[in-house]
Motif scaffolding. Structure first.
Motif, PDB file in Angstrom:
ATOM      1  N   GLY A 141       0.819  -1.206   0.000  1.00  0.00           N
ATOM      2  CA  GLY A 141       0.000   0.000   0.000  1.00  0.00           C
ATOM      3  C   GLY A 141       0.852   1.255   0.000  1.00  0.00           C
ATOM      4  O   GLY A 141       0.586   2.202  -0.746  1.00  0.00           O
ATOM      5  N   GLY A 145       2.606   1.816  -3.354  1.00  0.00           N
ATOM      6  CA  GLY A 145       1.748   2.425  -4.362  1.00  0.00           C
ATOM      7  C   GLY A 145       1.635   3.929  -4.227  1.00  0.00           C
ATOM      8  O   GLY A 145       1.190   4.602  -5.153  1.00  0.00           O
ATOM      9  N   THR A 146       2.047   4.470  -3.078  1.00  0.00           N
ATOM     10  CA  THR A 146       1.952   5.916  -2.854  1.00  0.00           C
ATOM     11  C   THR A 146       3.302   6.622  -2.915  1.00  0.00           C
ATOM     12  O   THR A 146       3.351   7.843  -2.842  1.00  0.00           O
ATOM     13  CB  THR A 146       1.319   6.209  -1.485  1.00  0.00           C
ATOM     14  OG1 THR A 146       2.166   5.703  -0.452  1.00  0.00           O
ATOM     15  CG2 THR A 146      -0.055   5.580  -1.372  1.00  0.00           C
ATOM     16  N   SER A 170      -2.118   2.017 -14.725  1.00  0.00           N
ATOM     17  CA  SER A 170      -2.088   2.268 -13.287  1.00  0.00           C
ATOM     18  C   SER A 170      -1.566   1.042 -12.557  1.00  0.00           C
ATOM     19  O   SER A 170      -2.212  -0.008 -12.549  1.00  0.00           O
ATOM     20  CB  SER A 170      -3.499   2.602 -12.783  1.00  0.00           C
ATOM     21  OG  SER A 170      -3.529   2.595 -11.372  1.00  0.00           O
ATOM     22  N   GLY A 226      -1.354   0.857  -9.406  1.00  0.00           N
ATOM     23  CA  GLY A 226      -2.237   0.672  -8.260  1.00  0.00           C
ATOM     24  C   GLY A 226      -3.391  -0.260  -8.577  1.00  0.00           C
ATOM     25  O   GLY A 226      -3.681  -1.196  -7.835  1.00  0.00           O
ATOM     26  N   GLN A 227      -4.061  -0.003  -9.702  1.00  0.00           N
ATOM     27  CA  GLN A 227      -5.189  -0.851 -10.095  1.00  0.00           C
ATOM     28  C   GLN A 227      -4.739  -2.221 -10.565  1.00  0.00           C
ATOM     29  O   GLN A 227      -5.442  -3.212 -10.382  1.00  0.00           O
ATOM     30  CB  GLN A 227      -5.993  -0.178 -11.211  1.00  0.00           C
ATOM     31  CG  GLN A 227      -6.775   1.012 -10.744  1.00  0.00           C
ATOM     32  CD  GLN A 227      -7.521   1.671 -11.897  1.00  0.00           C
ATOM     33  OE1 GLN A 227      -7.246   1.429 -13.062  1.00  0.00           O
ATOM     34  NE2 GLN A 227      -8.484   2.520 -11.549  1.00  0.00           N
ATOM     35  N   PHE A 285      -1.140  -3.282  -6.963  1.00  0.00           N
ATOM     36  CA  PHE A 285      -1.144  -3.023  -5.526  1.00  0.00           C
ATOM     37  C   PHE A 285      -2.503  -3.270  -4.873  1.00  0.00           C
ATOM     38  O   PHE A 285      -2.593  -3.968  -3.859  1.00  0.00           O
ATOM     39  CB  PHE A 285      -0.645  -1.607  -5.233  1.00  0.00           C
ATOM     40  CG  PHE A 285       0.761  -1.376  -5.707  1.00  0.00           C
ATOM     41  CD1 PHE A 285       1.787  -2.205  -5.299  1.00  0.00           C
ATOM     42  CD2 PHE A 285       1.055  -0.351  -6.593  1.00  0.00           C
ATOM     43  CE1 PHE A 285       3.086  -2.013  -5.743  1.00  0.00           C
ATOM     44  CE2 PHE A 285       2.350  -0.160  -7.041  1.00  0.00           C
ATOM     45  CZ  PHE A 285       3.362  -0.986  -6.617  1.00  0.00           C
ATOM     46  N   ILE A 286      -3.564  -2.721  -5.421  1.00  0.00           N
ATOM     47  CA  ILE A 286      -4.895  -2.907  -4.813  1.00  0.00           C
ATOM     48  C   ILE A 286      -5.309  -4.383  -4.828  1.00  0.00           C
ATOM     49  O   ILE A 286      -5.734  -4.908  -3.794  1.00  0.00           O
ATOM     50  CB  ILE A 286      -5.938  -1.997  -5.487  1.00  0.00           C
ATOM     51  CG1 ILE A 286      -5.616  -0.533  -5.166  1.00  0.00           C
ATOM     52  CG2 ILE A 286      -7.348  -2.347  -5.021  1.00  0.00           C
ATOM     53  CD1 ILE A 286      -6.440   0.474  -5.940  1.00  0.00           C
ATOM     54  N   ILE A 312      -3.321  -6.262  -2.117  1.00  0.00           N
ATOM     55  CA  ILE A 312      -3.769  -5.940  -0.765  1.00  0.00           C
ATOM     56  C   ILE A 312      -5.084  -6.661  -0.472  1.00  0.00           C
ATOM     57  O   ILE A 312      -5.276  -7.225   0.614  1.00  0.00           O
ATOM     58  CB  ILE A 312      -3.899  -4.420  -0.584  1.00  0.00           C
ATOM     59  CG1 ILE A 312      -2.505  -3.780  -0.647  1.00  0.00           C
ATOM     60  CG2 ILE A 312      -4.595  -4.072   0.724  1.00  0.00           C
ATOM     61  CD1 ILE A 312      -2.524  -2.270  -0.785  1.00  0.00           C
ATOM     62  N   VAL A 313      -6.001  -6.659  -1.433  1.00  0.00           N
ATOM     63  CA  VAL A 313      -7.283  -7.346  -1.250  1.00  0.00           C
ATOM     64  C   VAL A 313      -7.056  -8.835  -1.006  1.00  0.00           C
ATOM     65  O   VAL A 313      -7.676  -9.441  -0.124  1.00  0.00           O
ATOM     66  CB  VAL A 313      -8.212  -7.105  -2.461  1.00  0.00           C
ATOM     67  CG1 VAL A 313      -9.417  -8.025  -2.434  1.00  0.00           C
ATOM     68  CG2 VAL A 313      -8.648  -5.641  -2.508  1.00  0.00           C
TER      69      VAL A 313
END
Length: 136
Positions: A31, A34-35, A107, A109-110, A113-114, A117-118
């Protein structure tokens, strides 16, 4: 894990705590990854986060990977092999998903990373709710 059990901790609790560490810390690191602003190519933050994620995932050896033998020592190898095979198929499909999502959205993140994490969160919830070290 053996040290905690020798001090009287419940085996199911030790396995759950170990697996929680193995899932929560990498999820947090991904997480944060990703930032991270990657504008500065000399940033060590992504490397540190990846090293922490991989390092803390080793707690799975005292959690999930040890739970096979807790449940049934006779078939632990077979169960471990089956679960590893399912994980390999999931990993292959995840590469296809990630590549297609990255190509269509650009992306990370999409694409990576997301979903990671899920998967960590859902895996942790399933393990905590379903695992019991009582032999079968």
């Amino acid at each position: 894990a053996d040290e905690l059990c020798s001090k009287g901790w419940d085996l199911t609790g030790v396995r759950r705590i170990s697996q929680s560490i193995a899932f929560v810390v990498p999820a947090v690191c991904l997480g944060l990854l990703g930032t991270v602003d990657l504008g500065d190519n000399s940033s060590a933050a992504p490397i540190v986060l990846l090293v922490l994620a991989v390092g803390f995932s080793s707690f799975s050896y005292a959690g999930l990977y040890s739970s096979h033998i807790d449940l049934n020592a006779k078939y632990a190898g077979l169960v471990n092999g089956m679960s590893t095979s399912v994980g390999a198929v999931a990993g292959t499909l995840a590469n296809v998903y990630c590549g297609n999502t990255l190509a269509s959205t650009s992306s990370w993140g999409q694409a990576l990373f997301i979903p990671s994490i899920v998967c960590y969160v859902l895996g942790l919830l399933a393990y905590i709710m379903l695992y019991d070290a009582a032999p079968l």
